[in-house]
Scaffold this active site. Structure first.
Site, mmCIF file in Angstrom:
data_model
loop_
_atom_site.group_PDB
_atom_site.id
_atom_site.type_symbol
_atom_site.label_atom_id
_atom_site.label_comp_id
_atom_site.label_asym_id
_atom_site.label_seq_id
_atom_site.Cartn_x
_atom_site.Cartn_y
_atom_site.Cartn_z
ATOM 1 N N GLU A 50 2.847 -42.846 28.796
ATOM 2 C CA GLU A 50 3.572 -43.498 27.704
ATOM 3 C C GLU A 50 4.025 -44.853 28.214
ATOM 4 O O GLU A 50 4.655 -44.940 29.268
ATOM 5 C CB GLU A 50 4.812 -42.692 27.296
ATOM 6 C CG GLU A 50 4.579 -41.608 26.293
ATOM 7 C CD GLU A 50 5.883 -40.930 25.899
ATOM 8 O OE1 GLU A 50 6.955 -41.539 26.070
ATOM 9 O OE2 GLU A 50 5.826 -39.785 25.437
ATOM 10 N N ASP A 61 17.200 -45.362 22.736
ATOM 11 C CA ASP A 61 17.121 -45.357 24.191
ATOM 12 C C ASP A 61 18.487 -45.434 24.849
ATOM 13 O O ASP A 61 19.387 -46.139 24.387
ATOM 14 C CB ASP A 61 16.252 -46.522 24.676
ATOM 15 C CG ASP A 61 14.808 -46.365 24.246
ATOM 16 O OD1 ASP A 61 14.313 -45.226 24.296
ATOM 17 O OD2 ASP A 61 14.176 -47.361 23.860
#
Length: 277
Positions: A50, A61
Protein backbone atom coordinates in the site's frame (compact mmCIF):
# COMPACT_ATOMS: atom_id res chain seq x y z
CA UNK A 1 -9.38 -10.39 -15.95
CA UNK A 2 -7.66 -11.13 -12.62
CA UNK A 3 -5.41 -8.42 -11.21
CA UNK A 4 -2.12 -8.95 -9.39
CA UNK A 5 -4.11 -8.56 -6.17
CA UNK A 6 -6.51 -11.34 -7.15
CA UNK A 7 -3.63 -13.62 -8.12
CA UNK A 8 -1.70 -12.89 -4.94
CA UNK A 9 -4.63 -13.84 -2.73
CA UNK A 10 -5.13 -17.01 -4.77
CA UNK A 11 -1.46 -17.86 -4.15
CA UNK A 12 -1.82 -17.17 -0.43
CA UNK A 13 -4.91 -19.36 -0.21
CA UNK A 14 -3.08 -22.22 -1.92
CA UNK A 15 -0.16 -21.74 0.49
CA UNK A 16 -2.58 -21.85 3.41
CA UNK A 17 -1.43 -18.63 5.01
CA UNK A 18 -2.40 -15.00 5.47
CA UNK A 19 -0.63 -12.23 3.61
CA UNK A 20 1.23 -9.19 4.88
CA UNK A 21 0.13 -5.84 3.47
CA UNK A 22 2.51 -2.99 4.27
CA UNK A 23 1.81 0.74 4.09
CA UNK A 24 4.34 3.51 3.49
CA UNK A 25 3.87 7.08 2.34
CA UNK A 26 5.10 7.88 -1.16
CA UNK A 27 8.02 10.29 -1.00
CA UNK A 28 8.76 9.84 2.71
CA UNK A 29 11.39 11.05 3.44
CA UNK A 30 12.25 11.65 -0.23
CA UNK A 31 11.46 10.05 -3.57
CA UNK A 32 14.62 7.99 -4.06
CA UNK A 33 14.62 6.60 -0.51
CA UNK A 34 10.91 5.87 -0.79
CA UNK A 35 11.50 3.82 -3.94
CA UNK A 36 14.28 1.87 -2.22
CA UNK A 37 11.93 1.19 0.70
CA UNK A 38 9.33 -0.37 -1.61
CA UNK A 39 11.87 -2.92 -2.81
CA UNK A 40 13.05 -3.49 0.77
CA UNK A 41 9.49 -4.25 1.85
CA UNK A 42 9.23 -6.98 -0.76
CA UNK A 43 12.62 -8.44 0.20
CA UNK A 44 11.49 -8.54 3.81
CA UNK A 45 8.34 -10.50 3.02
CA UNK A 46 5.54 -8.06 2.19
CA UNK A 47 2.95 -9.67 -0.07
CA UNK A 48 1.07 -6.52 -1.08
CA UNK A 49 2.23 -2.89 -1.01
CA UNK A 50 0.00 0.00 0.00
CA UNK A 51 1.47 3.34 -1.04
CA UNK A 52 0.05 6.50 0.46
CA UNK A 53 -0.72 9.48 -1.75
CA UNK A 54 0.40 12.53 0.28
CA UNK A 55 -2.40 14.95 1.11
CA UNK A 56 -2.63 18.04 3.30
CA UNK A 57 -5.76 16.98 5.22
CA UNK A 58 -5.63 13.22 5.91
CA UNK A 59 -8.63 12.94 8.23
CA UNK A 60 -8.44 9.16 8.84
CA UNK A 61 -4.74 9.12 9.67
CA UNK A 62 -3.08 9.30 13.06
CA UNK A 63 -0.02 11.40 13.95
CA UNK A 64 2.57 9.02 12.45
CA UNK A 65 1.06 8.89 8.97
CA UNK A 66 0.10 12.57 9.04
CA UNK A 67 3.73 13.42 9.77
CA UNK A 68 4.89 11.11 6.98
CA UNK A 69 2.62 12.91 4.53
CA UNK A 70 3.96 16.28 5.61
CA UNK A 71 7.56 15.09 5.19
CA UNK A 72 6.72 13.85 1.70
CA UNK A 73 4.99 17.09 0.72
CA UNK A 74 7.90 19.10 2.10
CA UNK A 75 10.23 17.02 -0.06
CA UNK A 76 8.16 17.96 -3.11
CA UNK A 77 6.13 14.79 -3.57
CA UNK A 78 3.03 15.04 -5.76
CA UNK A 79 0.48 12.60 -7.12
CA UNK A 80 2.21 12.72 -10.50
CA UNK A 81 5.53 11.83 -8.89
CA UNK A 82 3.84 9.07 -6.91
CA UNK A 83 2.67 7.51 -10.16
CA UNK A 84 6.14 7.95 -11.64
CA UNK A 85 7.58 6.16 -8.59
CA UNK A 86 5.28 3.20 -9.21
CA UNK A 87 6.52 3.11 -12.81
CA UNK A 88 10.12 3.04 -11.55
CA UNK A 89 9.26 0.23 -9.12
CA UNK A 90 7.61 -1.77 -11.89
CA UNK A 91 10.80 -1.60 -13.96
CA UNK A 92 12.31 -4.06 -11.46
CA UNK A 93 9.24 -5.79 -9.99
CA UNK A 94 6.41 -6.87 -12.25
CA UNK A 95 4.63 -9.14 -9.77
CA UNK A 96 4.09 -7.48 -6.37
CA UNK A 97 0.62 -5.90 -6.13
CA UNK A 98 0.53 -2.14 -5.50
CA UNK A 99 -2.42 -0.26 -4.04
CA UNK A 100 -2.58 3.52 -3.88
CA UNK A 101 -4.27 4.72 -0.70
CA UNK A 102 -5.43 8.19 0.14
CA UNK A 103 -8.09 10.81 -0.44
CA UNK A 104 -10.15 11.93 -3.41
CA UNK A 105 -9.10 15.59 -3.59
CA UNK A 106 -5.69 15.06 -5.28
CA UNK A 107 -7.26 12.62 -7.75
CA UNK A 108 -10.07 15.06 -8.55
CA UNK A 109 -7.56 17.84 -9.18
CA UNK A 110 -5.41 15.55 -11.34
CA UNK A 111 -8.51 14.52 -13.30
CA UNK A 112 -10.18 11.15 -12.78
CA UNK A 113 -9.75 9.88 -16.34
CA UNK A 114 -6.14 11.05 -16.57
CA UNK A 115 -5.37 9.56 -13.17
CA UNK A 116 -6.88 6.17 -13.98
CA UNK A 117 -5.16 6.02 -17.36
CA UNK A 118 -1.78 6.81 -15.82
CA UNK A 119 -2.34 4.49 -12.84
CA UNK A 120 -3.13 1.60 -15.15
CA UNK A 121 -0.19 2.47 -17.41
CA UNK A 122 2.39 2.46 -14.60
CA UNK A 123 1.15 -0.74 -12.97
CA UNK A 124 -1.11 0.26 -10.10
CA UNK A 125 -3.43 -2.62 -9.20
CA UNK A 126 -5.95 -1.11 -6.81
CA UNK A 127 -7.19 1.95 -4.96
CA UNK A 128 -8.30 2.71 -1.42
CA UNK A 129 -9.93 6.14 -1.26
CA UNK A 130 -11.20 6.57 2.26
CA UNK A 131 -13.43 9.62 1.82
CA UNK A 132 -15.62 8.32 -1.02
CA UNK A 133 -18.60 6.35 0.34
CA UNK A 134 -20.54 3.82 -1.77
CA UNK A 135 -23.12 6.50 -2.55
CA UNK A 136 -20.42 8.21 -4.64
CA UNK A 137 -19.35 5.13 -6.62
CA UNK A 138 -19.88 6.87 -9.94
CA UNK A 139 -17.16 9.41 -9.07
CA UNK A 140 -14.24 6.97 -9.02
CA UNK A 141 -15.11 3.42 -7.99
CA UNK A 142 -17.01 2.39 -11.11
CA UNK A 143 -14.60 4.12 -13.53
CA UNK A 144 -11.67 2.49 -11.71
CA UNK A 145 -13.19 -0.95 -12.00
CA UNK A 146 -13.95 -0.32 -15.67
CA UNK A 147 -10.27 0.53 -16.12
CA UNK A 148 -9.26 -2.82 -14.62
CA UNK A 149 -8.30 -1.61 -11.15
CA UNK A 150 -9.53 -3.11 -7.90
CA UNK A 151 -11.44 -0.74 -5.65
CA UNK A 152 -11.00 -1.71 -2.02
CA UNK A 153 -13.38 -0.47 0.63
CA UNK A 154 -13.13 -0.25 4.39
CA UNK A 155 -15.52 -1.77 6.92
CA UNK A 156 -15.33 -0.82 10.59
CA UNK A 157 -16.63 -2.09 13.93
CA UNK A 158 -19.62 0.22 13.40
CA UNK A 159 -20.50 -1.20 9.95
CA UNK A 160 -23.69 -3.10 10.71
CA UNK A 161 -25.58 -5.75 8.74
CA UNK A 162 -27.71 -3.06 7.09
CA UNK A 163 -24.72 -1.06 5.84
CA UNK A 164 -22.39 -3.94 4.93
CA UNK A 165 -24.09 -4.92 1.63
CA UNK A 166 -23.62 -1.37 0.30
CA UNK A 167 -19.96 -1.44 1.31
CA UNK A 168 -19.44 -4.79 -0.41
CA UNK A 169 -21.47 -4.07 -3.55
CA UNK A 170 -18.69 -2.70 -5.76
CA UNK A 171 -15.68 -3.71 -3.67
CA UNK A 172 -13.10 -5.87 -5.42
CA UNK A 173 -9.69 -7.33 -4.60
CA UNK A 174 -10.35 -7.59 -0.87
CA UNK A 175 -12.24 -5.90 1.94
CA UNK A 176 -10.18 -3.93 4.45
CA UNK A 177 -11.57 -4.36 7.96
CA UNK A 178 -10.54 -1.57 10.33
CA UNK A 179 -10.09 -3.32 13.66
CA UNK A 180 -10.56 -0.28 15.90
CA UNK A 181 -12.68 2.84 15.86
CA UNK A 182 -10.74 6.03 15.29
CA UNK A 183 -7.61 6.97 13.40
CA UNK A 184 -4.66 4.89 12.23
CA UNK A 185 -2.15 3.81 14.84
CA UNK A 186 -4.55 4.43 17.75
CA UNK A 187 -5.04 1.70 20.31
CA UNK A 188 -4.83 -2.08 20.17
CA UNK A 189 -7.48 -4.30 18.57
CA UNK A 190 -9.72 -6.53 20.67
CA UNK A 191 -8.70 -9.78 19.03
CA UNK A 192 -11.80 -11.71 20.08
CA UNK A 193 -14.00 -9.10 18.41
CA UNK A 194 -11.84 -9.14 15.28
CA UNK A 195 -12.38 -12.87 14.87
CA UNK A 196 -16.16 -12.58 15.11
CA UNK A 197 -16.23 -9.51 12.85
CA UNK A 198 -14.26 -11.25 10.11
CA UNK A 199 -16.53 -14.29 10.36
CA UNK A 200 -19.56 -12.02 10.08
CA UNK A 201 -18.19 -10.31 6.97
CA UNK A 202 -17.31 -13.63 5.34
CA UNK A 203 -20.91 -14.71 5.72
CA UNK A 204 -21.75 -12.00 3.16
CA UNK A 205 -18.85 -12.21 0.68
CA UNK A 206 -16.25 -14.47 -0.90
CA UNK A 207 -13.75 -11.61 -0.98
CA UNK A 208 -10.58 -11.95 1.11
CA UNK A 209 -10.67 -9.88 4.31
CA UNK A 210 -7.58 -7.94 5.38
CA UNK A 211 -7.40 -6.51 8.90
CA UNK A 212 -5.46 -3.41 9.90
CA UNK A 213 -5.19 -0.42 12.27
CA UNK A 214 -3.37 -1.02 15.55
CA UNK A 215 -1.14 -3.89 14.39
CA UNK A 216 2.35 -3.01 15.61
CA UNK A 217 4.29 -6.16 16.53
CA UNK A 218 5.04 -9.60 15.14
CA UNK A 219 2.89 -11.13 17.87
CA UNK A 220 -0.13 -8.95 17.10
CA UNK A 221 0.36 -9.67 13.38
CA UNK A 222 0.42 -13.39 14.16
CA UNK A 223 -2.78 -13.16 16.19
CA UNK A 224 -4.64 -11.28 13.45
CA UNK A 225 -3.31 -13.68 10.80
CA UNK A 226 -5.09 -16.54 12.56
CA UNK A 227 -8.43 -14.92 11.70
CA UNK A 228 -7.88 -12.90 8.49
CA UNK A 229 -6.72 -13.40 4.92
CA UNK A 230 -4.17 -10.61 5.33
CA UNK A 231 -2.73 -8.33 7.98
CA UNK A 232 -2.19 -4.63 7.22
CA UNK A 233 0.60 -2.73 9.00
CA UNK A 234 1.24 0.97 8.44
CA UNK A 235 1.89 3.22 11.43
CA UNK A 236 4.48 0.89 12.98
CA UNK A 237 6.51 0.90 9.75
CA UNK A 238 6.17 4.65 9.30
CA UNK A 239 7.22 5.17 12.94
CA UNK A 240 10.30 2.98 12.49
CA UNK A 241 11.28 4.97 9.41
CA UNK A 242 10.82 8.26 11.26
CA UNK A 243 13.05 7.08 14.09
CA UNK A 244 15.84 6.36 11.58
CA UNK A 245 15.84 9.88 10.09
CA UNK A 246 18.23 12.63 11.13
CA UNK A 247 17.23 15.66 13.17
CA UNK A 248 16.04 17.46 10.04
CA UNK A 249 13.83 14.58 8.91
CA UNK A 250 16.22 13.48 6.18
CA UNK A 251 17.22 9.96 5.21
CA UNK A 252 20.19 8.29 6.89
CA UNK A 253 22.08 5.09 6.00
CA UNK A 254 19.98 3.31 8.65
CA UNK A 255 16.61 3.91 6.98
CA UNK A 256 16.38 0.92 4.67
CA UNK A 257 17.77 -1.60 7.14
CA UNK A 258 15.50 -0.39 9.94
CA UNK A 259 12.36 -0.81 7.87
CA UNK A 260 13.50 -4.10 6.39
CA UNK A 261 14.23 -5.58 9.83
CA UNK A 262 10.81 -4.66 11.24
CA UNK A 263 8.93 -5.94 8.21
CA UNK A 264 10.87 -9.22 8.26
CA UNK A 265 9.75 -9.69 11.88
CA UNK A 266 6.14 -8.88 10.95
CA UNK A 267 6.27 -11.27 8.00
CA UNK A 268 7.60 -14.03 10.24
CA UNK A 269 4.77 -13.35 12.67
CA UNK A 270 2.18 -13.66 9.91
CA UNK A 271 3.73 -16.83 8.52
CA UNK A 272 4.00 -18.45 11.94
CA UNK A 273 0.21 -18.33 12.24
CA UNK A 274 -0.07 -20.84 9.40
CA UNK A 275 2.58 -23.07 10.96
CA UNK A 276 0.66 -23.10 14.24
CA UNK A 277 -2.71 -23.81 12.62
Amino acid sequence: MPTRIDRRFEELAKAGRAGLVTFVMAGDPDLSTSLEILHALVRAGADVLEVGMPFTDPMADGPAIQAAGLRALKAGMTLRKTLDMVAAFRAKDATTPIILMGYYNPIYIFGVEAFLNRAKEVGVDGLIVVDLPPEEDEELCLPARAAGLNFIRLATPTTDAVRLPAVLANTSGFLYYVSITGITGAGVPDYSKVASAVAGIKAHTNLPVAVGFGVKTAESARTIACHADAVVVGSAIVDALRASLDGEGRATPACIGTVEKLVAELAEGVRSAAAAA
